[in-house]
Write a protein that holds these residues in place. Sequence first.
Motif, PDB file in Angstrom:
ATOM      1  N   PHE A  16      12.575  34.365 -53.411  1.00 29.86           N
ATOM      2  CA  PHE A  16      13.867  34.747 -52.887  1.00 29.86           C
ATOM      3  C   PHE A  16      14.211  33.834 -51.717  1.00 29.86           C
ATOM      4  N   ALA A  17      15.323  33.102 -51.879  1.00 24.33           N
ATOM      5  CA  ALA A  17      15.732  32.158 -50.846  1.00 24.33           C
ATOM      6  C   ALA A  17      16.298  32.891 -49.636  1.00 24.33           C
ATOM      7  N   ALA A  18      16.991  34.004 -49.879  1.00 22.36           N
ATOM      8  CA  ALA A  18      17.612  34.745 -48.786  1.00 22.36           C
ATOM      9  C   ALA A  18      16.550  35.497 -47.998  1.00 22.36           C
ATOM     10  N   PRO A  19      16.808  35.770 -46.720  1.00 22.73           N
ATOM     11  CA  PRO A  19      15.869  36.602 -45.957  1.00 22.73           C
ATOM     12  C   PRO A  19      15.737  37.997 -46.562  1.00 22.73           C
ATOM     13  N   LEU A  20      14.617  38.614 -46.281  1.00 20.05           N
ATOM     14  CA  LEU A  20      14.369  39.974 -46.747  1.00 20.05           C
ATOM     15  C   LEU A  20      14.497  40.942 -45.575  1.00 20.05           C
ATOM     16  N   ALA A  21      15.043  42.120 -45.857  1.00 20.79           N
ATOM     17  CA  ALA A  21      15.156  43.184 -44.857  1.00 20.79           C
ATOM     18  C   ALA A  21      14.083  44.230 -45.146  1.00 20.79           C
ATOM     19  N   TYR A  22      13.324  44.587 -44.115  1.00 23.07           N
ATOM     20  CA  TYR A  22      12.255  45.577 -44.236  1.00 23.07           C
ATOM     21  C   TYR A  22      12.663  46.830 -43.471  1.00 23.07           C
ATOM     22  N   VAL A  23      12.632  47.971 -44.173  1.00 20.39           N
ATOM     23  CA  VAL A  23      13.141  49.224 -43.616  1.00 20.39           C
ATOM     24  C   VAL A  23      12.036  50.280 -43.627  1.00 20.39           C
ATOM     25  N   PRO A  24      11.553  50.708 -42.456  1.00 22.25           N
ATOM     26  CA  PRO A  24      10.556  51.778 -42.433  1.00 22.25           C
ATOM     27  C   PRO A  24      11.218  53.141 -42.659  1.00 22.25           C
ATOM     28  N   GLY A  29       6.971  57.704 -45.423  1.00 26.37           N
ATOM     29  CA  GLY A  29       5.748  56.939 -45.206  1.00 26.37           C
ATOM     30  C   GLY A  29       5.726  55.626 -45.950  1.00 26.37           C
ATOM     31  N   SER A  30       6.879  54.932 -45.963  1.00 26.43           N
ATOM     32  CA  SER A  30       6.965  53.721 -46.763  1.00 26.43           C
ATOM     33  C   SER A  30       7.889  52.693 -46.113  1.00 26.43           C
ATOM     34  N   ILE A  31       7.834  51.477 -46.655  1.00 22.28           N
ATOM     35  CA  ILE A  31       8.745  50.393 -46.284  1.00 22.28           C
ATOM     36  C   ILE A  31       9.547  50.003 -47.515  1.00 22.28           C
ATOM     37  N   SER A  32      10.868  50.001 -47.405  1.00 19.59           N
ATOM     38  CA  SER A  32      11.737  49.487 -48.463  1.00 19.59           C
ATOM     39  C   SER A  32      12.040  48.029 -48.173  1.00 19.59           C
ATOM     40  N   VAL A  33      11.992  47.188 -49.207  1.00 18.17           N
ATOM     41  CA  VAL A  33      12.238  45.757 -49.061  1.00 18.17           C
ATOM     42  C   VAL A  33      13.546  45.420 -49.774  1.00 18.17           C
ATOM     43  N   ILE A  34      14.513  44.882 -49.010  1.00 20.43           N
ATOM     44  CA  ILE A  34      15.850  44.598 -49.531  1.00 20.43           C
ATOM     45  C   ILE A  34      16.082  43.092 -49.545  1.00 20.43           C
ATOM     46  N   ASP A  35      16.582  42.582 -50.661  1.00 20.67           N
ATOM     47  CA  ASP A  35      17.006  41.189 -50.757  1.00 20.67           C
ATOM     48  C   ASP A  35      18.403  41.087 -50.158  1.00 20.67           C
ATOM     49  N   THR A  36      18.556  40.333 -49.075  1.00 19.30           N
ATOM     50  CA  THR A  36      19.860  40.293 -48.402  1.00 19.30           C
ATOM     51  C   THR A  36      20.911  39.504 -49.191  1.00 19.30           C
ATOM     52  N   ALA A  37      20.497  38.736 -50.199  1.00 22.39           N
ATOM     53  CA  ALA A  37      21.471  38.009 -51.021  1.00 22.39           C
ATOM     54  C   ALA A  37      22.157  38.943 -52.008  1.00 22.39           C
ATOM     55  N   SER A  38      21.381  39.863 -52.576  1.00 22.54           N
ATOM     56  CA  SER A  38      21.921  40.736 -53.625  1.00 22.54           C
ATOM     57  C   SER A  38      22.105  42.175 -53.182  1.00 22.54           C
ATOM     58  N   SER A  39      21.578  42.533 -52.006  1.00 17.32           N
ATOM     59  CA  SER A  39      21.577  43.919 -51.505  1.00 17.32           C
ATOM     60  C   SER A  39      20.795  44.856 -52.424  1.00 17.32           C
ATOM     61  N   ALA A  40      19.865  44.294 -53.189  1.00 19.36           N
ATOM     62  CA  ALA A  40      19.032  45.106 -54.079  1.00 19.36           C
ATOM     63  C   ALA A  40      17.710  45.441 -53.394  1.00 19.36           C
ATOM     64  N   VAL A  41      17.234  46.672 -53.630  1.00 20.76           N
ATOM     65  CA  VAL A  41      15.896  47.044 -53.163  1.00 20.76           C
ATOM     66  C   VAL A  41      14.893  46.463 -54.150  1.00 20.76           C
ATOM     67  N   LEU A  42      14.074  45.546 -53.673  1.00 23.35           N
ATOM     68  CA  LEU A  42      13.137  44.840 -54.551  1.00 23.35           C
ATOM     69  C   LEU A  42      11.889  45.651 -54.830  1.00 23.35           C
ATOM     70  N   ARG A  43      11.397  46.348 -53.794  1.00 26.94           N
ATOM     71  CA  ARG A  43      10.160  47.104 -53.945  1.00 26.94           C
ATOM     72  C   ARG A  43       9.976  48.015 -52.745  1.00 26.94           C
ATOM     73  N   GLU A  44       8.904  48.770 -52.801  1.00 23.47           N
ATOM     74  CA  GLU A  44       8.566  49.693 -51.714  1.00 23.47           C
ATOM     75  C   GLU A  44       7.050  49.746 -51.628  1.00 23.47           C
ATOM     76  N   PHE A  45       6.523  49.802 -50.407  1.00 25.06           N
ATOM     77  CA  PHE A  45       5.080  49.945 -50.261  1.00 25.06           C
ATOM     78  C   PHE A  45       4.750  50.923 -49.149  1.00 25.06           C
ATOM     79  N   ALA A  46       3.543  51.476 -49.219  1.00 24.46           N
ATOM     80  CA  ALA A  46       3.107  52.477 -48.254  1.00 24.46           C
ATOM     81  C   ALA A  46       2.902  51.843 -46.885  1.00 24.46           C
ATOM     82  N   ALA A  47       3.171  52.648 -45.841  1.00 24.19           N
ATOM     83  CA  ALA A  47       3.008  52.157 -44.467  1.00 24.19           C
ATOM     84  C   ALA A  47       2.607  53.318 -43.567  1.00 24.19           C
ATOM     85  N   GLY A  48       1.383  53.780 -43.726  1.00 24.09           N
ATOM     86  CA  GLY A  48       0.886  54.859 -42.888  1.00 24.09           C
ATOM     87  C   GLY A  48       1.509  56.195 -43.222  1.00 24.09           C
TER      88      GLY A  48
END
Length: 310
Positions: A16-24, A29-48
């Motif tokens: 992904f060329a565009a920066p990624l947005a990380y949202v706790p 108890g997770s982080i959502s990862v957003i592609d700032t080019a498409s505004s799509a949520v790419l994935r989610e992973f656990a974070a404590g």
Amino acid sequence: MKRICLLLAALCGPVFAAPLAYVPNEKSGSISVIDTASSAVLREFAAGQRPRGVAADPSGTRLYVADAAGSALLMIDTASGATARRIPLGKSPEGVSASADGRYVAVAVEESNSVALVDASSGQLLADIPVQGKNPEHAVFSPDGRWLLVSAEEAEQVDVIDVEARRQTGSVAVGLRPRGMGFSPDGARAYVACELANAVYVVDMASRAAIARIPAGRNANGIAVHPDGREVYVSNGIDGSVMVIDTAANTVRATIAVGKRPWNMALTPDGARLYVANGRSNSVSVIDTAGATRLADIAVRELPWGVVIR
């Protein structure tokens, strides 16, 4: 050659060329990862258990996440989503900041009324620095990394920490319950949202004094400063809005409706888009900064606390 490129893409996964947005997401108890080019949520992973404050190293390969329920700072590999290191802290850590040079991470620790200073490379806890304000929420590095400004829920001042001396060296009087903060690009001024004063205070760092008070909305909370320094954005928790402040005039020039209880925010590196975590809407609003208009609302998980973009 084309076949080799296609094979490498298949092996390495999407790039992904565009920066990624990380949202706790504090409640999920997770982080959502957003592609700032498409505004799509790419994935989610656990974070404590209860992720709140989030920062990233300059390269974007590592996240620093405060796990409030686990009383720890998590170092997370952005490529895999795995927690590489867990650093024990005091109870209820909240805001996290990384120095621009990548050397340090600072964490506001509520119940110990202190700021934890961590070596970003080794994960070593270098110091636990007491501050005057009670229940500190944010600890933000100045652009040159020399100072930390610390806001607290039970305060009418922001505390100033000398990073190399590793101690509080002063404070600046502002409004009741300072929360989000941000520096001008040159570090000469700081902008402090004061929740119970419904205002943003402008702090001159040379004189250590507030030089302006800008009326904002109800429960002014998060702060983001445009890379060119000409605009500052403040989220208003009760009003469900973001205001745009003209820093030359110290006046509000636009108000943009967003979701419920907007909290902490982040700008893309070029300043073109502002991402706003809406805690009660379980969403992130995307604002076009040039037009001061809301472009989209992106669904995330429960109780998003903030955003970091790399």
